[in-house]
Design a protein around this motif. Structure first.
Motif, PDB file in Angstrom:
ATOM      1  N   ASP A 176       0.854  -1.183   0.000  1.00  0.00           N
ATOM      2  CA  ASP A 176       0.000   0.000   0.000  1.00  0.00           C
ATOM      3  C   ASP A 176       0.899   1.245   0.000  1.00  0.00           C
ATOM      4  O   ASP A 176       1.651   1.459   0.957  1.00  0.00           O
ATOM      5  CB  ASP A 176      -0.891  -0.010   1.242  1.00  0.00           C
ATOM      6  N   PRO A 177       0.831   2.063  -1.068  1.00  0.00           N
ATOM      7  CA  PRO A 177       1.700   3.257  -1.120  1.00  0.00           C
ATOM      8  C   PRO A 177       1.532   4.159   0.089  1.00  0.00           C
ATOM      9  O   PRO A 177       2.491   4.803   0.530  1.00  0.00           O
ATOM     10  CB  PRO A 177       1.273   3.961  -2.407  1.00  0.00           C
ATOM     11  N   GLY A 178       0.324   4.207   0.645  1.00  0.00           N
ATOM     12  CA  GLY A 178       0.076   5.054   1.806  1.00  0.00           C
ATOM     13  C   GLY A 178       0.743   4.559   3.075  1.00  0.00           C
ATOM     14  O   GLY A 178       0.855   5.306   4.054  1.00  0.00           O
ATOM     15  N   ARG A 179       1.209   3.306   3.068  1.00  0.00           N
ATOM     16  CA  ARG A 179       1.851   2.734   4.245  1.00  0.00           C
ATOM     17  C   ARG A 179       3.333   2.428   3.993  1.00  0.00           C
ATOM     18  O   ARG A 179       3.958   1.697   4.747  1.00  0.00           O
ATOM     19  CB  ARG A 179       1.116   1.459   4.658  1.00  0.00           C
ATOM     20  N   PHE A 180       3.863   3.000   2.943  1.00  0.00           N
ATOM     21  CA  PHE A 180       5.272   2.773   2.647  1.00  0.00           C
ATOM     22  C   PHE A 180       6.131   3.337   3.764  1.00  0.00           C
ATOM     23  O   PHE A 180       5.923   4.473   4.202  1.00  0.00           O
ATOM     24  CB  PHE A 180       5.633   3.438   1.319  1.00  0.00           C
ATOM     25  N   PRO A 181       7.109   2.572   4.247  1.00  0.00           N
ATOM     26  CA  PRO A 181       7.933   3.034   5.382  1.00  0.00           C
ATOM     27  C   PRO A 181       8.998   4.038   4.946  1.00  0.00           C
ATOM     28  O   PRO A 181      10.153   3.682   4.688  1.00  0.00           O
ATOM     29  CB  PRO A 181       8.559   1.730   5.894  1.00  0.00           C
ATOM     30  N   TRP A 182       8.626   5.294   4.902  1.00  0.00           N
ATOM     31  CA  TRP A 182       9.545   6.321   4.430  1.00  0.00           C
ATOM     32  C   TRP A 182      10.768   6.463   5.335  1.00  0.00           C
ATOM     33  O   TRP A 182      11.806   6.973   4.910  1.00  0.00           O
ATOM     34  CB  TRP A 182       8.813   7.655   4.310  1.00  0.00           C
ATOM     35  N   ALA A 183      10.655   6.006   6.581  1.00  0.00           N
ATOM     36  CA  ALA A 183      11.819   6.047   7.465  1.00  0.00           C
ATOM     37  C   ALA A 183      12.969   5.229   6.892  1.00  0.00           C
ATOM     38  O   ALA A 183      14.149   5.573   7.079  1.00  0.00           O
ATOM     39  CB  ALA A 183      11.441   5.525   8.856  1.00  0.00           C
ATOM     40  N   LEU A 184      12.640   4.155   6.173  1.00  0.00           N
ATOM     41  CA  LEU A 184      13.679   3.340   5.544  1.00  0.00           C
ATOM     42  C   LEU A 184      14.400   4.138   4.461  1.00  0.00           C
ATOM     43  O   LEU A 184      15.625   4.047   4.312  1.00  0.00           O
ATOM     44  CB  LEU A 184      13.061   2.079   4.957  1.00  0.00           C
ATOM     45  N   VAL A 185      13.658   4.923   3.697  1.00  0.00           N
ATOM     46  CA  VAL A 185      14.266   5.756   2.661  1.00  0.00           C
ATOM     47  C   VAL A 185      15.163   6.811   3.293  1.00  0.00           C
ATOM     48  O   VAL A 185      16.282   7.070   2.816  1.00  0.00           O
ATOM     49  CB  VAL A 185      13.180   6.415   1.788  1.00  0.00           C
ATOM     50  N   VAL A 186      14.689   7.427   4.377  1.00  0.00           N
ATOM     51  CA  VAL A 186      15.506   8.421   5.080  1.00  0.00           C
ATOM     52  C   VAL A 186      16.823   7.795   5.535  1.00  0.00           C
ATOM     53  O   VAL A 186      17.888   8.420   5.456  1.00  0.00           O
ATOM     54  CB  VAL A 186      14.728   8.995   6.278  1.00  0.00           C
ATOM     55  N   LEU A 187      16.756   6.549   5.983  1.00  0.00           N
ATOM     56  CA  LEU A 187      17.963   5.826   6.394  1.00  0.00           C
ATOM     57  C   LEU A 187      18.911   5.601   5.225  1.00  0.00           C
ATOM     58  O   LEU A 187      20.136   5.736   5.372  1.00  0.00           O
ATOM     59  CB  LEU A 187      17.547   4.487   7.005  1.00  0.00           C
ATOM     60  N   LEU A 188      18.370   5.291   4.053  1.00  0.00           N
ATOM     61  CA  LEU A 188      19.193   4.930   2.903  1.00  0.00           C
ATOM     62  C   LEU A 188      19.730   6.131   2.133  1.00  0.00           C
ATOM     63  O   LEU A 188      20.749   6.018   1.442  1.00  0.00           O
ATOM     64  CB  LEU A 188      18.384   4.049   1.945  1.00  0.00           C
ATOM     65  N   LEU A 189      19.076   7.261   2.225  1.00  0.00           N
ATOM     66  CA  LEU A 189      19.482   8.414   1.422  1.00  0.00           C
ATOM     67  C   LEU A 189      20.932   8.840   1.654  1.00  0.00           C
ATOM     68  O   LEU A 189      21.684   9.004   0.681  1.00  0.00           O
ATOM     69  CB  LEU A 189      18.539   9.596   1.677  1.00  0.00           C
ATOM     70  N   PRO A 190      21.389   9.017   2.897  1.00  0.00           N
ATOM     71  CA  PRO A 190      22.772   9.494   3.064  1.00  0.00           C
ATOM     72  C   PRO A 190      23.816   8.550   2.500  1.00  0.00           C
ATOM     73  O   PRO A 190      24.771   8.991   1.845  1.00  0.00           O
ATOM     74  CB  PRO A 190      22.904   9.637   4.590  1.00  0.00           C
ATOM     75  N   THR A 191      23.672   7.261   2.736  1.00  0.00           N
ATOM     76  CA  THR A 191      24.702   6.333   2.256  1.00  0.00           C
ATOM     77  C   THR A 191      24.701   6.217   0.739  1.00  0.00           C
ATOM     78  O   THR A 191      25.758   6.028   0.129  1.00  0.00           O
ATOM     79  CB  THR A 191      24.550   4.943   2.913  1.00  0.00           C
ATOM     80  N   HIS A 192      23.544   6.364   0.109  1.00  0.00           N
ATOM     81  CA  HIS A 192      23.526   6.337  -1.354  1.00  0.00           C
ATOM     82  C   HIS A 192      24.109   7.622  -1.939  1.00  0.00           C
ATOM     83  O   HIS A 192      24.731   7.581  -3.011  1.00  0.00           O
ATOM     84  CB  HIS A 192      22.105   6.094  -1.868  1.00  0.00           C
TER      85      HIS A 192
END
Length: 302
Positions: A176-192
């Motif tokens: 469900d796009p509305g329940r996507f765990p954006w915290a995971l993206v925040v975690l991955l952004l700096p290292t990428h």
């Protein structure tokens, strides 16, 4: 310069398949996040289609980038396995026309695959995500934006790999796009972002000469290395919070990106063209891939 399509060996060189890991792991992670926390299993057909999307996207990226960066790559005397393009155009093993045509075929196939998958899975969001994946590369390498030459290329890479790809995999597996765990993206952004900066380290001289405003070209390799370390440090600091959203804990596996990041810092000086810069880049890539692999493996084991 070859007028024809080139040899199989030339196409394999142009395809740079080792870079597939940058795309494959975020796509797998997004799919795992969609199904494992709710006790489900991956739909195998969708899994194959999503990973094929990644292959087509990666091929589109490397072919289109080679064509766009031909003049810069000709100046590059410090290319490595990780940077400087595939060299097939510089070496005259393929023609720009053939590589451009191949990029177009991959883009068309990627869009067709996404439309078909969107219909079969009832997930229309996959189509704009596919368009976004193509648009990010276009904005990176081609006019009118050509942001890799204006100082925004690393940010585009970060958004695509840490944001668009996990979300694509997640939606394709029924998340469900509305329940996507954006915290995971925040975690991955700096290292990428750190990884994108790292892969530009060996190309610093030719990028500066060509006016390609990567961070190493603007501030120098040693200062850029400190930025890489700080960004990976931020990801490590965010890891407990970001993983908790998925019901996971950081664990000892987090030592892998920590140690890899320390290698980035300790292997110095690392001028372009040296073995040390290759070790530094490999360590930065390891830190990023390990950060993606840790939650992926933890989810698969649940």
């Amino acid at each position: 310069m070859k007028d024809g399509g080139g040899t199989l060996r030339a196409w394999l060189q142009a395809s740079r398949f080792p870079s597939q890991s940058y795309l494959a792991l975020p796509l797998l992670l997004g799919q795992a996040v969609a199904v494992y926390p709710r006790g489900g299993g991956l739909d195998v057909g969708t899994l194959v289609a999503v990973q094929l999307f990644g292959v087509l996207d990666q091929l589109f990226i490397v072919y289109a980038n080679d064509r766009a960066d031909l003049e810069t790559d000709r100046r590059n005397q410090t290319a490595t396995l990780f940077s400087g393009g595939s060299r097939v155009l510089v070496e005259g093993r393929l023609s720009p026309r053939a590589l451009g045509l191949a990029a177009g075929v991959c883009a068309g196939a990627l869009l067709a695959l996404s439309v078909g998958l969107a219909v079969l899975r009832g997930a229309p969001l996959l189509v704009p995500l596919a368009v976004a994946a193509l648009g990010l590369l276009w904005a990176y390498s081609y006019p009118p934006l050509r942001l890799s030459y204006r100082g925004g290329g690393e940010l585009l890479q970060m958004v695509g790999v840490a944001g668009v790809l996990p979300l694509y995999g997640y939606v394709a597996q029924g998340g469900d796009p509305g329940r996507f765990p954006w915290a995971l993206v925040v975690l991955l952004l700096p290292t990428h972002l750190a990884c994108a900066i790292a892969t530009a380290l060996p190309d610093e001289p030719s990028d500066r000469e060509s006016g390609k405003l990567t961070l190493p070209a603007r501030v120098g390799g040693e200062r850029a290395a400190w930025v890489i370390v700080l960004l990976n440090g931020l990801t490590v600091a965010l890891a407990p919070w970001g993983l908790r959203v998925l019901g996971l804990s950081a664990g000892l596996g987090l030592l892998v990106p920590v140690v890899a990041t320390l290698v980035v810092l300790l292997v110095r000086p690392a001028p372009p063209g040296s073995l040390r810069v290759q070790v530094r880049v490999a360590a930065a890539i390891t830190a990023t891939l390990a950060t993606v692999a840790l939650p992926l493996l933890a989810l698969v084991r649940t």
